[in-house]
Design a protein around this motif. Structure first.
Motif, mmCIF file in Angstrom:
data_model
loop_
_atom_site.group_PDB
_atom_site.id
_atom_site.type_symbol
_atom_site.label_atom_id
_atom_site.label_comp_id
_atom_site.label_asym_id
_atom_site.label_seq_id
_atom_site.Cartn_x
_atom_site.Cartn_y
_atom_site.Cartn_z
ATOM 1 N N PHE A 35 0.809 -1.225 0.000
ATOM 2 C CA PHE A 35 0.000 0.000 0.000
ATOM 3 C C PHE A 35 0.839 1.271 0.000
ATOM 4 O O PHE A 35 0.293 2.370 0.029
ATOM 5 C CB PHE A 35 -0.937 -0.012 1.214
ATOM 6 N N THR A 36 2.150 1.158 -0.044
ATOM 7 C CA THR A 36 2.994 2.341 0.094
ATOM 8 C C THR A 36 3.005 3.243 -1.139
ATOM 9 O O THR A 36 3.455 4.379 -1.045
ATOM 10 C CB THR A 36 4.445 1.955 0.448
ATOM 11 N N ASP A 37 2.515 2.780 -2.268
ATOM 12 C CA ASP A 37 2.434 3.658 -3.434
ATOM 13 C C ASP A 37 1.366 4.734 -3.258
ATOM 14 O O ASP A 37 1.537 5.864 -3.709
ATOM 15 C CB ASP A 37 2.129 2.860 -4.704
ATOM 16 N N ASP A 38 0.265 4.389 -2.604
ATOM 17 C CA ASP A 38 -0.871 5.296 -2.501
ATOM 18 C C ASP A 38 -1.051 5.941 -1.129
ATOM 19 O O ASP A 38 -1.738 6.954 -1.014
ATOM 20 C CB ASP A 38 -2.160 4.554 -2.863
ATOM 21 N N PHE A 39 -0.468 5.339 -0.103
ATOM 22 C CA PHE A 39 -0.686 5.829 1.265
ATOM 23 C C PHE A 39 0.623 5.845 2.044
ATOM 24 O O PHE A 39 1.508 5.038 1.793
ATOM 25 C CB PHE A 39 -1.682 4.928 2.013
ATOM 26 N N PHE A 40 0.703 6.765 2.985
ATOM 27 C CA PHE A 40 1.760 6.695 3.983
ATOM 28 C C PHE A 40 1.262 5.712 5.026
ATOM 29 O O PHE A 40 0.136 5.829 5.515
ATOM 30 C CB PHE A 40 2.009 8.061 4.634
ATOM 31 N N ILE A 41 2.074 4.736 5.356
ATOM 32 C CA ILE A 41 1.689 3.700 6.310
ATOM 33 C C ILE A 41 2.593 3.828 7.528
ATOM 34 O O ILE A 41 3.812 3.904 7.402
ATOM 35 C CB ILE A 41 1.842 2.290 5.701
#
Length: 127
Positions: free
Chosen positions: A36-42
């Protein structure tokens, strides 16, 4: 049970997904976060002794709350799939290794035979 909390902090608006560490392995959680790191800061945080929290922050200002909610749902689906893969690998790892050994044994014997004859040739041909 997994719980989702919406909030705001100095980093921005986020959704916090709490996960039971007894149910999911560390590797599975981190692998799923990476997807999910392409779209969100996790951000992975410790919520309680046996609970890990996953904070989702929007990377784009134009993303709305609905996008994060959908991402959390997708995260849970992918997390369960990754955990099942992890369990299957643990249960069938030895068999997988034997299949790979058997499949590549002819090539390995050729490689070993050639390397005994001319080890310098292998190094120069690889470059």
């Amino acid at each position: 049970m997994d719980t989702v909390v919406q909030g705001v902090n100095p980093l921005g608006e986020f959704f916090l997904l709490s996960l039971d560490r007894e149910r999911y392995s560390r590797e599975t959680i981190m692998k799923t976060c990476y997807a999910f790191t392409d779209d969100f800061f996790i951000q992975v945080v410790k919520v309680a002794k046996e609970t890990t929290g996953i904070c989702f922050y929007n990377k784009n200002e134009n993303n709305n709350t609905q996008n994060i909610q959908n991402a959390v749902k997708h995260f849970l689906q992918l997390l369960n799939e990754n955990e099942m893969r992890h369990i299957i690998i643990q249960e069938t790892g030895c068999m997988h290794q034997e299949i790979i050994k058997k499949a590549f044994s002819p090539a390995l014997s050729l490689f070993n035979g050639q390397s005994q004859l001319d080890s310098d040739h292998i190094l120069t041909s690889a470059v």
